[in-house]
Design a protein around this motif. Structure first.
Motif, PDB file in Angstrom:
ATOM      1  N   ALA A 315       0.832  -1.206   0.000  1.00 13.89           N
ATOM      2  CA  ALA A 315       0.000   0.000   0.000  1.00 13.89           C
ATOM      3  C   ALA A 315       0.869   1.259   0.000  1.00 13.89           C
ATOM      4  N   THR A 316       1.982   1.220   0.717  1.00 11.05           N
ATOM      5  CA  THR A 316       2.881   2.379   0.739  1.00 11.05           C
ATOM      6  C   THR A 316       3.543   2.586  -0.620  1.00 11.05           C
ATOM      7  N   LEU A 317       3.940   1.504  -1.267  1.00 12.17           N
ATOM      8  CA  LEU A 317       4.508   1.619  -2.611  1.00 12.17           C
ATOM      9  C   LEU A 317       3.505   2.255  -3.563  1.00 12.17           C
ATOM     10  N   ALA A 318       2.239   1.832  -3.463  1.00 12.70           N
ATOM     11  CA  ALA A 318       1.193   2.396  -4.319  1.00 12.70           C
ATOM     12  C   ALA A 318       0.970   3.865  -4.011  1.00 12.70           C
ATOM     13  N   ALA A 319       0.997   4.232  -2.717  1.00 15.86           N
ATOM     14  CA  ALA A 319       0.796   5.625  -2.332  1.00 15.86           C
ATOM     15  C   ALA A 319       1.922   6.507  -2.864  1.00 15.86           C
ATOM     16  N   VAL A 320       3.143   6.022  -2.740  1.00 15.53           N
ATOM     17  CA  VAL A 320       4.299   6.791  -3.236  1.00 15.53           C
ATOM     18  C   VAL A 320       4.194   6.969  -4.745  1.00 15.53           C
ATOM     19  N   ALA A 321       3.886   5.890  -5.451  1.00 16.09           N
ATOM     20  CA  ALA A 321       3.758   5.970  -6.911  1.00 16.09           C
ATOM     21  C   ALA A 321       2.628   6.907  -7.304  1.00 16.09           C
ATOM     22  N   GLY A 322       1.561   6.929  -6.501  1.00 22.18           N
ATOM     23  CA  GLY A 322       0.405   7.749  -6.825  1.00 22.18           C
ATOM     24  C   GLY A 322       0.663   9.242  -6.733  1.00 22.18           C
ATOM     25  N   VAL A 323       1.536   9.663  -5.798  1.00 23.49           N
ATOM     26  CA  VAL A 323       1.766  11.097  -5.613  1.00 23.49           C
ATOM     27  C   VAL A 323       3.072  11.580  -6.234  1.00 23.49           C
ATOM     28  N   ARG A 324       4.013  10.659  -6.480  1.00 21.13           N
ATOM     29  CA  ARG A 324       5.360  11.077  -6.873  1.00 21.13           C
ATOM     30  C   ARG A 324       5.371  11.940  -8.131  1.00 21.13           C
ATOM     31  N   LEU A 347      10.862  -1.012   0.056  1.00 19.30           N
ATOM     32  CA  LEU A 347      10.962   0.430   0.311  1.00 19.30           C
ATOM     33  C   LEU A 347      12.403   0.921   0.151  1.00 19.30           C
ATOM     34  N   GLN A 348      13.333   0.036   0.458  1.00 19.38           N
ATOM     35  CA  GLN A 348      14.747   0.415   0.372  1.00 19.38           C
ATOM     36  C   GLN A 348      15.123   0.841  -1.042  1.00 19.38           C
ATOM     37  N   ALA A 349      14.537   0.165  -2.029  1.00 17.06           N
ATOM     38  CA  ALA A 349      14.860   0.464  -3.423  1.00 17.06           C
ATOM     39  C   ALA A 349      14.404   1.852  -3.848  1.00 17.06           C
ATOM     40  N   LEU A 350      13.457   2.448  -3.105  1.00 18.51           N
ATOM     41  CA  LEU A 350      12.922   3.764  -3.463  1.00 18.51           C
ATOM     42  C   LEU A 350      13.656   4.914  -2.774  1.00 18.51           C
ATOM     43  N   LEU A 351      14.448   4.573  -1.742  1.00 22.34           N
ATOM     44  CA  LEU A 351      15.132   5.623  -0.996  1.00 22.34           C
ATOM     45  C   LEU A 351      16.162   6.323  -1.876  1.00 22.34           C
ATOM     46  N   GLY A 352      16.127   7.639  -1.858  1.00 25.78           N
ATOM     47  CA  GLY A 352      17.048   8.421  -2.657  1.00 25.78           C
ATOM     48  C   GLY A 352      16.580   8.678  -4.071  1.00 25.78           C
ATOM     49  N   SER A 353      15.491   8.018  -4.466  1.00 27.25           N
ATOM     50  CA  SER A 353      14.929   8.253  -5.805  1.00 27.25           C
ATOM     51  C   SER A 353      13.475   8.708  -5.670  1.00 27.25           C
ATOM     52  N   GLN A 354      12.571   7.756  -5.409  1.00 24.49           N
ATOM     53  CA  GLN A 354      11.164   8.128  -5.225  1.00 24.49           C
ATOM     54  C   GLN A 354      10.916   8.763  -3.853  1.00 24.49           C
TER      55      GLN A 354
END
Length: 427
Positions: A315-324, A347-354
């Motif tokens: 759900a957090t991945l979807a939320a980040v993708a939805g607003v990014r 989530l680690q893969a998104l740190l520093g990018s998304q």
């Protein structure tokens, strides 16, 4: 003897159901003062704890979704041949109208609400409940042309007679790993929704949602096939077999995950014969549900978003993708709580990018903070809000999408979201 384990709203609805049939059940609850105790009808006994001796006399146990079938007392009862069901099983045995059954790791409540509103917009009587709002048995009190049920994996564990007119597993990502032996076990619980279903809908973007038994009727996804999306003159549309149906910029809910939710809702409505115009009318006006990517306030050019319902990593991945895609500056994520045994690695893969910075709190906050250099451990959510307020600049967004359950610090995800909103409004 009928024994109901677990009180609360659902337990009370089960008590009322049996009393109406001339059966006085016994209620057990592990809590000393369970919610609904003061509403128990006279003559219905409430026992604290799971009394093994009393359970030996049960011919049916109605178990709350919150109690696992692996609980020793329930395992013993099952080995004796006692029938163990939930309120959803009782409901489907009685329901006289077709049922649309919706499950998945994320998006269940949004899709369930959309489908219910689309059916009502079409002029039909609809009952919406289950894991959202009204306990399922309460829906039997009012005539309905269709029922729409949101179903959790816990509810499906004790449901054996479901024959849905249309069913969907929206998506699958790790959740409740503290209750299941692994992802395969969790998925198997979800797949029960498709038993004897007339129209099985699958997510093309998540192969795990395809049934092991039975043929898919239809599919939705973010490509241009079947229920999907197409681009026309630089504008993105929801589509069916490549035919544009609705520009996504006419919807109030945003993000790719909400495009998928809208497509799933349309497909389910098509499966039961709901005409198109009511579907589109609802999609144009629907503003989303509380605590699901809801805009709270803009302060000094910083937008604050409440997605407290993001109780798992998916759900957090979807939320980040939805607003990014809408963020002009940095995205600051507030995350933490009870991780339920999940793998936080995605989530680690998104740190520093998304995700530019992640403020971590709660029971498993330290595990989140250990994911990378862009993280910071704080004492609680209030401190996370203060820290985000201090570091955010105009153009940045602050997103509460905790990836965890709330029960370490809050009564529910709703209370967590309300507290977040209060703190942001007080800035």
């Amino acid at each position: 003897m009928v024994i109901i384990i677990g009180l609360g709203k659902t337990g009370l609805s089960c008590v009322e159901y049996f009393l109406a049939k001339g059966v006085t059940p016994l209620v057990m609850d592990t809590r000393a003062n369970p919610p609904g105790r003061d509403q128990l009808p006279a003559g219905v006994e409430l026992v604290q704890g799971l009394d093994r001796e009393r359970l030996k006399h049960a011919h049916m146990i109605v178990a709350s979704p919150g109690i696992a079938l692996a609980t020793p007392e329930l395992k013993e009862a099952a080995e004796r041949g006692v029938q163990i069901v939930g309120d959803i099983e009782l409901f489907v045995r009685e329901a006289q109208a077709p049922i649309i059954a919706i499950t998945g790791s994320n998006g269940k409540s949004t899709v369930t609400t959309l489908v219910g509103e689309m059916i009502a917009e079409a002029g039909l009587r609809v009952g919406v409940g289950g894991n959202i709002g009204i306990p399922a048995l309460e829906l039997l009190k009012t005539p309905a042309d269709l029922y729409v049920l949101e179903l959790s994996s816990f509810q499906l564990e004790t449901t054996h007679s479901l024959r849905a007119a249309a069913s969907v597993v929206l998506n699958l990502s790790e959740d409740h790993m503290d209750r299941y032996e692994g992802m395969a076990d969790y998925r198997a619980a979800k797949m029960v929704v498709h038993q004897h279903s007339s129209h099985i809908l699958v997510n093309r973007d998540d192969q795990q949602t395809r049934p092991d038994v039975g043929k898919a009727w239809g599919s939705f996804g973010l490509d241009s096939a079947a229920y999907g999306r197409v681009e026309v003159d630089g504008r993105l549309w929801l589509s069916l077999l490549g035919e544009p149906l609705l520009p996504v910029d006419e919807m109030k809910i945003v993000g790719a995950h909400n495009h998928a939710n809208a497509l799933a809702a349309m497909a389910l409505c098509d499966a039961v014969g709901i005409v198109r115009e009511p579907q589109l009318a609802v999609l144009r006006r629907f503003e989303g549900l509380p605590h699901r990517a809801r805009f709270v306030r803009e302060v000094n050019g910083v937008r604050w978003i409440n997605d407290s319902k993001a109780t798992n990593v998916g759900a957090t991945l979807a939320a980040v993708a939805g607003v990014r895609e809408a963020v002009q500056g940095k995205l600051i994520l507030l995350a933490g709580g009870q991780g339920k045994g999940q793998d936080f690695g995605p989530l680690q893969a998104l740190l520093g990018s998304q995700i530019d910075h992640m403020l971590c709190f709660g029971q498993d906050g330290a595990m989140l903070a250990a994911l990378g250099e862009q993280t910071e451990l704080v004492a609680n959510m209030e401190e996370a809000v203060k820290r985000a307020f201090a570091m955010a600049k105009a153009g940045d967004w602050v997103l509460l999408a905790p990836a965890c359950a709330s029960l370490d610090q809050f009564k529910s995800f709703e209370v967590r979201g309300d507290r977040f909103t209060e703190q942001v409004l007080a800035l």
